[in-house]
Design a protein around this motif. Structure first.
Motif, PDB file in Angstrom:
ATOM      1  N   PHE A  37       0.865  -1.160   0.000  1.00 38.97           N
ATOM      2  CA  PHE A  37       0.000   0.000   0.000  1.00 38.97           C
ATOM      3  C   PHE A  37       0.912   1.223   0.000  1.00 38.97           C
ATOM      4  CE2 PHE A  37      -2.519  -3.390   1.777  1.00 38.97           C
ATOM      5  CZ  PHE A  37      -3.723  -3.241   1.102  1.00 38.97           C
ATOM      6  N   ILE A  38       0.699   2.112  -0.937  1.00 34.79           N
ATOM      7  CA  ILE A  38       1.584   3.259  -1.106  1.00 34.79           C
ATOM      8  C   ILE A  38       0.822   4.535  -0.803  1.00 34.79           C
ATOM      9  CG2 ILE A  38       3.047   4.505  -2.737  1.00 34.79           C
ATOM     10  CD1 ILE A  38       3.186   1.806  -4.281  1.00 34.79           C
ATOM     11  N   GLU A  39       1.364   5.326   0.102  1.00 35.02           N
ATOM     12  CA  GLU A  39       0.766   6.615   0.443  1.00 35.02           C
ATOM     13  C   GLU A  39       1.037   7.596  -0.696  1.00 35.02           C
ATOM     14  OE1 GLU A  39      -1.275   9.494   2.068  1.00 35.02           O
ATOM     15  OE2 GLU A  39      -1.141   7.543   3.044  1.00 35.02           O
ATOM     16  N   ILE A  40       0.000   8.189  -1.203  1.00 32.53           N
ATOM     17  CA  ILE A  40       0.128   9.134  -2.315  1.00 32.53           C
ATOM     18  C   ILE A  40       0.360  10.545  -1.788  1.00 32.53           C
ATOM     19  CG2 ILE A  40      -1.034  10.114  -4.338  1.00 32.53           C
ATOM     20  CD1 ILE A  40      -0.129   7.186  -4.623  1.00 32.53           C
ATOM     21  N   GLY A  41      -0.160  10.850  -0.641  1.00 31.65           N
ATOM     22  CA  GLY A  41       0.053  12.166  -0.052  1.00 31.65           C
ATOM     23  C   GLY A  41      -1.248  12.862   0.246  1.00 31.65           C
ATOM     24  N   LYS A  42      -1.177  13.820   1.139  1.00 34.38           N
ATOM     25  CA  LYS A  42      -2.395  14.486   1.575  1.00 34.38           C
ATOM     26  C   LYS A  42      -2.995  15.395   0.514  1.00 34.38           C
ATOM     27  CE  LYS A  42      -0.022  18.244   3.939  1.00 34.38           C
ATOM     28  NZ  LYS A  42       0.176  18.926   5.206  1.00 34.38           N
ATOM     29  N   ASN A  55      -8.172   9.637  -9.513  1.00 35.28           N
ATOM     30  CA  ASN A  55      -7.226  10.337  -8.669  1.00 35.28           C
ATOM     31  C   ASN A  55      -5.972  10.534  -9.510  1.00 35.28           C
ATOM     32  OD1 ASN A  55      -5.036  10.823  -6.819  1.00 35.28           O
ATOM     33  ND2 ASN A  55      -6.365  10.129  -5.175  1.00 35.28           N
ATOM     34  N   GLU A  58      -2.557   9.543  -7.917  1.00 36.40           N
ATOM     35  CA  GLU A  58      -2.421   8.091  -7.849  1.00 36.40           C
ATOM     36  C   GLU A  58      -2.048   7.537  -9.224  1.00 36.40           C
ATOM     37  OE1 GLU A  58      -5.734   4.895  -7.544  1.00 36.40           O
ATOM     38  OE2 GLU A  58      -5.213   5.491  -5.496  1.00 36.40           O
ATOM     39  N   ARG A  61       1.545   8.203 -10.025  1.00 39.17           N
ATOM     40  CA  ARG A  61       2.426   7.300  -9.262  1.00 39.17           C
ATOM     41  C   ARG A  61       2.433   5.905  -9.879  1.00 39.17           C
ATOM     42  NH1 ARG A  61       6.754   5.876  -6.951  1.00 39.17           N
ATOM     43  NH2 ARG A  61       6.612   4.909  -4.923  1.00 39.17           N
TER      44      ARG A  61
END
Length: 133
Positions: A37-42, A55, A58, A61
């Protein structure tokens, strides 16, 4: 992981984990777990397109990860699948990939006009077999 956690160990696979090594070109957070699971950012935000969602961050990325995996050379584009439940995200990913390919082609085309010691030529034709002979 999912077979034990979600299905209480009842879901079985015919492939041993050692026969399914992590794909090179991506820094796996846990080498023995074939999902990340990769955090894309706030600042990544979903947008609505008709009844679907997308998104953009996303998608960007995912395209970047795909490029990294393909650059290693151990798998080809036909070996990789991207799964998303949203038609709008599929559309955005396809558009991003086409733009990426066009940019790479333009980069390669710019090389042909410069003096180089070595050159490569790629000839693509849709003519019947034997057209070159």
């Amino acid at each position: 992981f999912s077979a034990n956690f979600i299905y209480d160990g009842k879901l079985k696979t015919g492939i041993a984990s050692e026969d399914r090594p992590p794909v090179p070109g991506f820094e796996w957070p846990r080498k023995k777990v074939p999902i990340a699971f990769i955090e894309i950012g706030k600042y990544a935000r979903e947008s609505v397109e008709g009844e679907s969602k997308m998104n953009a961050k996303e998608g960007k990325r995912i395209i970047s990860l795909l490029e990294s995996v393909l650059e290693v050379g151990e798998c080809s584009l036909s070996d990789v699948g991207v799964v998303t439940p949203y038609v709008a995200q599929v559309r955005a990913l396809r558009q991003s990939w086409r733009q990426r390919c066009q940019a790479k082609a333009a980069e390669m085309a710019s090389l042909s006009s410069k003096e180089k010691r070595k050159r490569m030529r790629c000839g693509i034709t849709s003519e019947p077999e034997g057209w070159w002979s």
